[in-house]
Design a protein around this motif. Sequence first.
Motif, PDB file in Angstrom:
ATOM      1  N   GLN A   1      36.247 -60.273  59.794  1.00  0.00           N
ATOM      2  CA  GLN A   1      36.017 -59.460  58.600  1.00  0.00           C
ATOM      3  C   GLN A   1      35.750 -60.374  57.416  1.00  0.00           C
ATOM      4  O   GLN A   1      36.413 -61.393  57.233  1.00  0.00           O
ATOM      5  N   ASP A   2      34.751 -59.985  56.629  1.00  0.00           N
ATOM      6  CA  ASP A   2      34.381 -60.762  55.451  1.00  0.00           C
ATOM      7  C   ASP A   2      33.947 -59.782  54.381  1.00  0.00           C
ATOM      8  O   ASP A   2      32.818 -59.311  54.361  1.00  0.00           O
ATOM      9  N   GLN A   3      34.882 -59.429  53.498  1.00  0.00           N
ATOM     10  CA  GLN A   3      34.641 -58.460  52.427  1.00  0.00           C
ATOM     11  C   GLN A   3      34.148 -57.149  53.017  1.00  0.00           C
ATOM     12  O   GLN A   3      34.874 -56.519  53.787  1.00  0.00           O
ATOM     13  N   ARG A   4      32.941 -56.711  52.716  1.00  0.00           N
ATOM     14  CA  ARG A   4      32.472 -55.409  53.230  1.00  0.00           C
ATOM     15  C   ARG A   4      31.933 -55.481  54.654  1.00  0.00           C
ATOM     16  O   ARG A   4      31.576 -54.458  55.237  1.00  0.00           O
ATOM     17  N   LEU A   5      31.888 -56.675  55.200  1.00  0.00           N
ATOM     18  CA  LEU A   5      31.295 -56.862  56.524  1.00  0.00           C
ATOM     19  C   LEU A   5      32.368 -57.018  57.593  1.00  0.00           C
ATOM     20  O   LEU A   5      33.322 -57.779  57.407  1.00  0.00           O
ATOM     21  N   THR A   6      32.182 -56.309  58.708  1.00  0.00           N
ATOM     22  CA  THR A   6      33.058 -56.469  59.865  1.00  0.00           C
ATOM     23  C   THR A   6      32.184 -56.683  61.088  1.00  0.00           C
ATOM     24  O   THR A   6      31.273 -55.883  61.356  1.00  0.00           O
ATOM     25  N   VAL A   7      32.447 -57.755  61.806  1.00  0.00           N
ATOM     26  CA  VAL A   7      31.725 -58.032  63.041  1.00  0.00           C
ATOM     27  C   VAL A   7      32.663 -57.782  64.207  1.00  0.00           C
ATOM     28  O   VAL A   7      33.798 -58.246  64.218  1.00  0.00           O
ATOM     29  N   LEU A   8      32.181 -57.027  65.191  1.00  0.00           N
ATOM     30  CA  LEU A   8      32.941 -56.788  66.411  1.00  0.00           C
ATOM     31  C   LEU A   8      32.168 -57.375  67.589  1.00  0.00           C
ATOM     32  O   LEU A   8      30.955 -57.212  67.693  1.00  0.00           O
ATOM     33  N   LEU A   9      32.888 -58.061  68.455  1.00  0.00           N
ATOM     34  CA  LEU A   9      32.267 -58.664  69.634  1.00  0.00           C
ATOM     35  C   LEU A   9      32.968 -58.191  70.892  1.00  0.00           C
ATOM     36  O   LEU A   9      34.188 -58.340  71.025  1.00  0.00           O
ATOM     37  N   ASN A  10      32.201 -57.626  71.814  1.00  0.00           N
ATOM     38  CA  ASN A  10      32.710 -57.231  73.119  1.00  0.00           C
ATOM     39  C   ASN A  10      31.999 -58.117  74.140  1.00  0.00           C
ATOM     40  O   ASN A  10      30.853 -57.873  74.513  1.00  0.00           O
ATOM     41  N   LYS A  11      32.674 -59.174  74.566  1.00  0.00           N
ATOM     42  CA  LYS A  11      32.033 -60.144  75.463  1.00  0.00           C
ATOM     43  C   LYS A  11      31.767 -59.556  76.837  1.00  0.00           C
ATOM     44  O   LYS A  11      30.787 -59.902  77.498  1.00  0.00           O
TER      45      LYS A  11
ATOM     46  N   SER B   1      19.169 -45.265  59.090  1.00  0.00           N
ATOM     47  CA  SER B   1      19.178 -44.712  57.743  1.00  0.00           C
ATOM     48  C   SER B   1      20.572 -44.194  57.426  1.00  0.00           C
ATOM     49  O   SER B   1      21.156 -43.460  58.226  1.00  0.00           O
ATOM     50  N   VAL B   2      21.123 -44.594  56.283  1.00  0.00           N
ATOM     51  CA  VAL B   2      22.456 -44.141  55.873  1.00  0.00           C
ATOM     52  C   VAL B   2      22.418 -43.753  54.402  1.00  0.00           C
ATOM     53  O   VAL B   2      21.550 -44.208  53.646  1.00  0.00           O
ATOM     54  N   ARG B   3      23.378 -42.950  54.002  1.00  0.00           N
ATOM     55  CA  ARG B   3      23.514 -42.580  52.591  1.00  0.00           C
ATOM     56  C   ARG B   3      24.342 -43.642  51.865  1.00  0.00           C
ATOM     57  O   ARG B   3      25.268 -44.231  52.438  1.00  0.00           O
ATOM     58  N   GLU B   4      24.006 -43.826  50.611  1.00  0.00           N
ATOM     59  CA  GLU B   4      24.765 -44.768  49.783  1.00  0.00           C
ATOM     60  C   GLU B   4      26.241 -44.377  49.788  1.00  0.00           C
ATOM     61  O   GLU B   4      26.589 -43.204  49.653  1.00  0.00           O
ATOM     62  N   GLY B   5      27.089 -45.379  49.983  1.00  0.00           N
ATOM     63  CA  GLY B   5      28.521 -45.139  50.012  1.00  0.00           C
ATOM     64  C   GLY B   5      29.091 -44.960  51.411  1.00  0.00           C
ATOM     65  O   GLY B   5      30.294 -45.151  51.632  1.00  0.00           O
ATOM     66  N   ASP B   6      28.236 -44.588  52.371  1.00  0.00           N
ATOM     67  CA  ASP B   6      28.691 -44.467  53.759  1.00  0.00           C
ATOM     68  C   ASP B   6      28.772 -45.847  54.405  1.00  0.00           C
ATOM     69  O   ASP B   6      28.306 -46.837  53.844  1.00  0.00           O
ATOM     70  N   SER B   7      29.337 -45.878  55.600  1.00  0.00           N
ATOM     71  CA  SER B   7      29.346 -47.123  56.373  1.00  0.00           C
ATOM     72  C   SER B   7      28.104 -47.183  57.255  1.00  0.00           C
ATOM     73  O   SER B   7      27.632 -46.163  57.752  1.00  0.00           O
ATOM     74  N   SER B   8      27.613 -48.382  57.452  1.00  0.00           N
ATOM     75  CA  SER B   8      26.494 -48.624  58.364  1.00  0.00           C
ATOM     76  C   SER B   8      27.008 -49.420  59.548  1.00  0.00           C
ATOM     77  O   SER B   8      27.816 -50.334  59.372  1.00  0.00           O
TER      78      SER B   8
ATOM     79  N   ILE C   1      28.871 -52.426  57.823  1.00  0.00           N
ATOM     80  CA  ILE C   1      28.827 -52.649  56.379  1.00  0.00           C
ATOM     81  C   ILE C   1      29.521 -51.462  55.731  1.00  0.00           C
ATOM     82  O   ILE C   1      29.061 -50.315  55.842  1.00  0.00           O
ATOM     83  N   ALA C   2      30.630 -51.727  55.087  1.00  0.00           N
ATOM     84  CA  ALA C   2      31.371 -50.654  54.411  1.00  0.00           C
ATOM     85  C   ALA C   2      30.751 -50.374  53.047  1.00  0.00           C
ATOM     86  O   ALA C   2      30.172 -51.274  52.414  1.00  0.00           O
ATOM     87  N   ASP C   3      30.857 -49.101  52.613  1.00  0.00           N
ATOM     88  CA  ASP C   3      30.384 -48.723  51.272  1.00  0.00           C
ATOM     89  C   ASP C   3      28.954 -49.245  51.042  1.00  0.00           C
ATOM     90  O   ASP C   3      28.679 -50.007  50.116  1.00  0.00           O
ATOM     91  N   THR C   4      28.050 -48.846  51.897  1.00  0.00           N
ATOM     92  CA  THR C   4      26.680 -49.360  51.861  1.00  0.00           C
ATOM     93  C   THR C   4      26.001 -49.050  50.531  1.00  0.00           C
ATOM     94  O   THR C   4      26.077 -47.921  50.034  1.00  0.00           O
ATOM     95  N   GLN C   5      25.344 -50.054  49.975  1.00  0.00           N
ATOM     96  CA  GLN C   5      24.671 -49.933  48.688  1.00  0.00           C
ATOM     97  C   GLN C   5      23.151 -50.046  48.870  1.00  0.00           C
ATOM     98  O   GLN C   5      22.674 -50.557  49.883  1.00  0.00           O
ATOM     99  N   THR C   6      22.394 -49.620  47.869  1.00  0.00           N
ATOM    100  CA  THR C   6      20.927 -49.706  47.974  1.00  0.00           C
ATOM    101  C   THR C   6      20.470 -51.152  48.135  1.00  0.00           C
ATOM    102  O   THR C   6      19.457 -51.422  48.790  1.00  0.00           O
TER     103      THR C   6
END
Lengths: 111, 111
Positions: B57-67, B11-18, B76-81
């Motif tokens: 990175q793709d717009q608001r999305l960032t994927v990190l991989l630790n093999k 659960s996150v607040r609108e505008g925060d990162s998830s 997800i940056a700036d999370t929206q409803t």
Amino acid sequence: DGGITQSPKYLFRKEGQNVTLSCEQNLNHDAMYWYRQDPGQGLRLIYYSQIVNDFQKGDIAEGYSVSREKKESFPLTVTSAQKNPTAFYLCASSMGGSPLHFGNGTRLTVT
Amino acid sequence: GEDVEQSLFLSVREGDSSVINCTYTDSSSTYLYWYKQEPGAGLQLLTYIFSNMDMKQDQRLTVLLNKKDKHLSLRIADTQTGDSAIYFCAEITGTASKLTFGTGTRLQVTL
């Protein structure tokens, strides 16, 4: 528009009856897949087909059957042997290792 | 064996990162995927990362991989409803482009 069509969206059956779920794609994809989704369990692979007239069992094939007579179509039959058939069923397709594209699913309820 | 794990709820607040986390077990996976599922719908591919990459990175999305730790995350940056949904990570296993899915993380965005 290209895509995957699953029909119907909702399906109701009495226990002991076989039921067939439809999946059609016009993406010209070679591979097609059936997944089952239950709450809190993610998606589990039922059957998949990499080419026409050939298919393989997935992780939970018991009680299900499929056919792949045409490239565009991969129907799934839920037989009376499936002990707990009520679930959300998702069909997907892909081409040569590309990401899977999913249909919108069929929710099957058996009473 | 093959197993992909995710926490069930965030659960996150609108505008925060998830940040949604995932651990996988198959070190030979070539691609790892993130899918989004809205209520009653199929899965929509959000993004994917090739196993020789650390970040995408793709717009608001960032994927990190630790093999090394077999850990995958989706930020997800700036999370929206409208981001409220279930998010699945998935890895390719075997040679038939079969995807093994995690259990899914339900993201709830509050005002």
